[in-house]
Design an enzyme around this catalytic site. Sequence first.
Site, PDB file in Angstrom:
ATOM      1  N   ASP A   1       0.856  -1.183   0.000  1.00  0.00           N
ATOM      2  CA  ASP A   1       0.000   0.000   0.000  1.00  0.00           C
ATOM      3  C   ASP A   1       0.905   1.250   0.000  1.00  0.00           C
ATOM      4  O   ASP A   1       1.381   1.655  -1.052  1.00  0.00           O
ATOM      5  CB  ASP A   1      -0.883  -0.106   1.251  1.00  0.00           C
ATOM      6  CG  ASP A   1      -1.953   0.942   1.335  1.00  0.00           C
ATOM      7  OD1 ASP A   1      -2.453   1.373   0.291  1.00  0.00           O
ATOM      8  OD2 ASP A   1      -2.316   1.345   2.459  1.00  0.00           O
TER       9      ASP A   1
ATOM     10  N   ASP B   1      -7.778  -8.527   5.924  1.00  0.00           N
ATOM     11  CA  ASP B   1      -8.830  -8.262   6.901  1.00  0.00           C
ATOM     12  C   ASP B   1      -9.259  -6.809   6.954  1.00  0.00           C
ATOM     13  O   ASP B   1      -8.560  -5.914   6.477  1.00  0.00           O
ATOM     14  CB  ASP B   1      -8.320  -8.623   8.301  1.00  0.00           C
ATOM     15  CG  ASP B   1      -7.280  -7.610   8.815  1.00  0.00           C
ATOM     16  OD1 ASP B   1      -6.282  -7.396   8.109  1.00  0.00           O
ATOM     17  OD2 ASP B   1      -7.494  -7.028   9.889  1.00  0.00           O
TER      18      ASP B   1
HETATM   19  P1  IMP Z   1       1.892  -0.442   3.809  1.00  0.00           P
HETATM   20  O1  IMP Z   1       2.975  -0.414   4.838  1.00  0.00           O
HETATM   21  O2  IMP Z   1       1.102   0.835   3.800  1.00  0.00           O
HETATM   22  O3  IMP Z   1       2.380  -0.804   2.436  1.00  0.00           O
HETATM   23  O4  IMP Z   1       0.836  -1.482   4.308  1.00  0.00           O
HETATM   24  C1  IMP Z   1       0.884  -2.805   4.035  1.00  0.00           C
HETATM   25  C2  IMP Z   1      -0.050  -3.551   4.960  1.00  0.00           C
HETATM   26  O5  IMP Z   1      -1.272  -2.847   5.159  1.00  0.00           O
HETATM   27  C3  IMP Z   1      -0.426  -4.872   4.363  1.00  0.00           C
HETATM   28  O6  IMP Z   1       0.400  -5.882   4.832  1.00  0.00           O
HETATM   29  C4  IMP Z   1      -1.849  -5.082   4.820  1.00  0.00           C
HETATM   30  O7  IMP Z   1      -1.876  -5.805   6.023  1.00  0.00           O
HETATM   31  C5  IMP Z   1      -2.393  -3.701   5.071  1.00  0.00           C
HETATM   32  N1  IMP Z   1      -3.264  -3.241   3.969  1.00  0.00           N
HETATM   33  C6  IMP Z   1      -2.995  -2.324   3.030  1.00  0.00           C
HETATM   34  N2  IMP Z   1      -4.005  -2.170   2.178  1.00  0.00           N
HETATM   35  C7  IMP Z   1      -4.958  -3.037   2.584  1.00  0.00           C
HETATM   36  C8  IMP Z   1      -6.259  -3.373   2.073  1.00  0.00           C
HETATM   37  O8  IMP Z   1      -6.769  -2.836   1.084  1.00  0.00           O
HETATM   38  N3  IMP Z   1      -6.928  -4.337   2.760  1.00  0.00           N
HETATM   39  C9  IMP Z   1      -6.414  -4.963   3.851  1.00  0.00           C
HETATM   40  N4  IMP Z   1      -5.212  -4.695   4.349  1.00  0.00           N
HETATM   41  C10 IMP Z   1      -4.482  -3.732   3.719  1.00  0.00           C
HETATM   42 MG    MG Z   2      -3.428  -6.463   7.732  1.00  0.00          MG
END
Ligand code: IMP
Ligand code: MG
Length: 176
Positions: free
Chosen positions: A99, A155
């Site tokens: 994300d 989730d």
């Molecule tokens: P980042 O550090 O922002 O890249 O977040 C990654 C983590 O956020 C992932 O491992 C997911 O657990 C959670 N995440 C990000 N987007 C989503 C989504 O659309 N649905 C569920 N979990 C998400």
């Molecule tokens: Mg998660």
Amino acid sequence: MNHIQQLISTEELQTICQKIGSQITEDFEGETPLIIGILKGCQPFMADLIKEIGLDLEISYMKVKSYEGTTSTGKITLSLDTDISIENRDVILVEDIIDTGKTMKTLTEILLERNPKSLNVVALLDKPERREVEFNADYIGKIIDDVFVIGYGMDYNEKYRNLPYVGILHLEETEK
Ligand code: IMP
Ligand code: MG
């Protein structure tokens, strides 16, 4: 009631696993990679993926806490470490979704200090529009728009991980 709109079917998820699995089989021919699942979201993706890898491999898990509700806190803590040393190993991390990129950027930085032979990242899904730090996964199942998805390991407040497909979650007004 929250509304779930199917985005990726069970069949398409299977095809994604087959594609990435055969790519890894090719890329790591003759090696014994260490596949590390990032809990909890890596399940059941990791379970399906490893069945499509035709190599001797080992598995382990790590747990990173980084997300609450539908907006990233940007705070990352390692709450479970691997039981197998990654030094001089071909490490492949398995993540549900990228994300902002903060989780994987931080985690790969931590792991590179432990001197693996190689470090690659598999992400089932990627939301490049949401990136806040630069990070590119090596194997990506599918690129999606800026939507909040659940199911197949993912989730919303610990719910929906057991769905056999990936869906877009439309929250009921009272839950927002
Ligand atoms: P980042 O550090 O922002 O890249 O977040 C990654 C983590 O956020 C992932 O491992 C997911 O657990 C959670 N995440 C990000 N987007 C989503 C989504 O659309 N649905 C569920 N979990 C998400
Ligand atoms: Mg998660």
